[in-house]
Design a protein around this motif. Structure first.
Motif, PDB file in Angstrom:
ATOM      1  N   UNK A  75       0.823  -1.206   0.000  1.00 53.41           N
ATOM      2  CA  UNK A  75       0.000   0.000   0.000  1.00 53.41           C
ATOM      3  C   UNK A  75       0.861   1.261   0.000  1.00 53.41           C
ATOM      4  N   UNK A  76       1.989   1.206   0.699  1.00 48.90           N
ATOM      5  CA  UNK A  76       2.925   2.347   0.724  1.00 48.90           C
ATOM      6  C   UNK A  76       3.506   2.567  -0.663  1.00 48.90           C
ATOM      7  N   UNK A  77       3.920   1.482  -1.332  1.00 45.65           N
ATOM      8  CA  UNK A  77       4.478   1.591  -2.683  1.00 45.65           C
ATOM      9  C   UNK A  77       3.477   2.196  -3.656  1.00 45.65           C
ATOM     10  N   UNK A  78       2.201   1.959  -3.431  1.00 44.94           N
ATOM     11  CA  UNK A  78       1.155   2.500  -4.299  1.00 44.94           C
ATOM     12  C   UNK A  78       0.777   3.929  -3.904  1.00 44.94           C
ATOM     13  N   UNK A  79       1.396   4.440  -2.845  1.00 45.31           N
ATOM     14  CA  UNK A  79       1.114   5.800  -2.400  1.00 45.31           C
ATOM     15  C   UNK A  79      -0.207   5.955  -1.677  1.00 45.31           C
ATOM     16  N   UNK A  80      -0.696   4.874  -1.066  1.00 46.86           N
ATOM     17  CA  UNK A  80      -2.011   4.908  -0.427  1.00 46.86           C
ATOM     18  C   UNK A  80      -1.968   5.053   1.091  1.00 46.86           C
ATOM     19  N   UNK A  81      -0.813   4.828   1.683  1.00 42.62           N
ATOM     20  CA  UNK A  81      -0.676   5.003   3.137  1.00 42.62           C
ATOM     21  C   UNK A  81       0.635   5.701   3.445  1.00 42.62           C
ATOM     22  N   UNK A  82       0.700   6.215   4.652  1.00 41.18           N
ATOM     23  CA  UNK A  82       1.967   6.726   5.164  1.00 41.18           C
ATOM     24  C   UNK A  82       2.120   6.280   6.611  1.00 41.18           C
ATOM     25  N   UNK A  83       3.356   6.082   6.984  1.00 37.38           N
ATOM     26  CA  UNK A  83       3.668   5.692   8.359  1.00 37.38           C
ATOM     27  C   UNK A  83       4.220   6.920   9.070  1.00 37.38           C
ATOM     28  N   UNK A  84       3.730   7.141  10.293  1.00 35.73           N
ATOM     29  CA  UNK A  84       4.210   8.269  11.104  1.00 35.73           C
ATOM     30  C   UNK A  84       4.604   7.741  12.478  1.00 35.73           C
ATOM     31  N   UNK A  85       5.705   8.244  12.987  1.00 38.87           N
ATOM     32  CA  UNK A  85       6.118   7.865  14.338  1.00 38.87           C
ATOM     33  C   UNK A  85       5.071   8.345  15.332  1.00 38.87           C
ATOM     34  N   UNK A  86       4.848   7.521  16.351  1.00 35.89           N
ATOM     35  CA  UNK A  86       3.866   7.897  17.369  1.00 35.89           C
ATOM     36  C   UNK A  86       4.540   8.720  18.446  1.00 35.89           C
ATOM     37  N   UNK A  87       3.736   9.438  19.185  1.00 38.31           N
ATOM     38  CA  UNK A  87       4.254  10.234  20.290  1.00 38.31           C
ATOM     39  C   UNK A  87       4.662   9.355  21.464  1.00 38.31           C
ATOM     40  N   UNK A  88       4.006   8.185  21.595  1.00 39.14           N
ATOM     41  CA  UNK A  88       4.311   7.272  22.704  1.00 39.14           C
ATOM     42  C   UNK A  88       5.720   6.733  22.608  1.00 39.14           C
ATOM     43  N   UNK A  89       6.097   6.367  21.373  1.00 41.95           N
ATOM     44  CA  UNK A  89       7.379   5.704  21.168  1.00 41.95           C
ATOM     45  C   UNK A  89       7.824   6.009  19.739  1.00 41.95           C
ATOM     46  N   UNK A  90       8.934   6.670  19.596  1.00 45.96           N
ATOM     47  CA  UNK A  90       9.427   7.069  18.280  1.00 45.96           C
ATOM     48  C   UNK A  90       9.689   5.907  17.340  1.00 45.96           C
ATOM     49  N   UNK A  91       9.865   4.712  17.900  1.00 42.40           N
ATOM     50  CA  UNK A  91      10.102   3.528  17.057  1.00 42.40           C
ATOM     51  C   UNK A  91       8.809   2.941  16.527  1.00 42.40           C
ATOM     52  N   UNK A  92       7.701   3.256  17.183  1.00 45.23           N
ATOM     53  CA  UNK A  92       6.396   2.731  16.803  1.00 45.23           C
ATOM     54  C   UNK A  92       5.798   3.643  15.731  1.00 45.23           C
ATOM     55  N   UNK A  93       5.152   3.028  14.737  1.00 44.72           N
ATOM     56  CA  UNK A  93       4.581   3.828  13.658  1.00 44.72           C
ATOM     57  C   UNK A  93       3.078   3.622  13.534  1.00 44.72           C
ATOM     58  N   UNK A  94       2.379   4.728  13.389  1.00 47.66           N
ATOM     59  CA  UNK A  94       0.936   4.700  13.138  1.00 47.66           C
ATOM     60  C   UNK A  94       0.727   4.780  11.624  1.00 47.66           C
ATOM     61  N   UNK A  95      -0.366   4.204  11.177  1.00 51.21           N
ATOM     62  CA  UNK A  95      -0.658   4.117   9.749  1.00 51.21           C
ATOM     63  C   UNK A  95      -1.815   5.055   9.414  1.00 51.21           C
TER      64      UNK A  95
END
Length: 138
Positions: A70-90
């Motif tokens: 989905x990322x390759x198709x440009x349909x989602x982005x991952x963002x670091x969460x405020x809780x933990x910089x290593x964790x990513x929200x979609x």
């Protein structure tokens, strides 16, 4: 030969349903797993990959592959969460948001076709029973 085998019959059904939904999502250039995951992301943006994997009852590596597609198709982005910089929200991108209603409608049309073939009561009863079996086997 395997009329009373749960595995054989559900696997056969899964292949048939995969084909139905593959045709429905073909215009979007999405596989059924990608399309259902994107629909979940559109409905609940900001969950983590692990939360989506759990919600979709798929393994984390399977979620990773679908999300990467989905990322390759440009349909989602991952963002670091405020809780933990290593964790990513979609989150969905603008192109994903633009196709939201069409994607849902494609799935609705498959369900309508299946309800017409099976009858609405059989359709609803089958979905409920399969969901109950799936839950019991967790």
């Amino acid at each position: 030969m395997f009329d009373h085998c749960l595995y054989f019959n559900t696997a056969s059904l899964a292949r048939q349903l995969e084909s139905e939904w593959a045709q429905a999502f073909k215009p979007f250039d999405l596989t059924p797993p990608q399309a259902f995951l994107l629909r979940a992301i559109l409905d609940r943006p900001g969950l983590t990959q692990c939360e989506f994997a759990d919600a979709m009852t798929i393994s984390r590596p399977t979620a990773t592959r679908a999300l990467d597609g989905l990322k390759e198709k440009g349909l989602i982005e991952r963002r670091s969460t405020e809780r933990d910089g290593r964790e990513q929200a979609i989150y969905p991108t603008a192109p994903a948001i633009a196709m939201h209603s069409s994607l849902n409608e494609a799935s609705v049309q498959v369900s309508k076709r299946l309800k017409k073939l099976l009858g609405p009561d059989v359709f609803a009863d089958t979905v409920t029973k399969i969901r109950d079996v799936r839950s019991a086997l967790k």
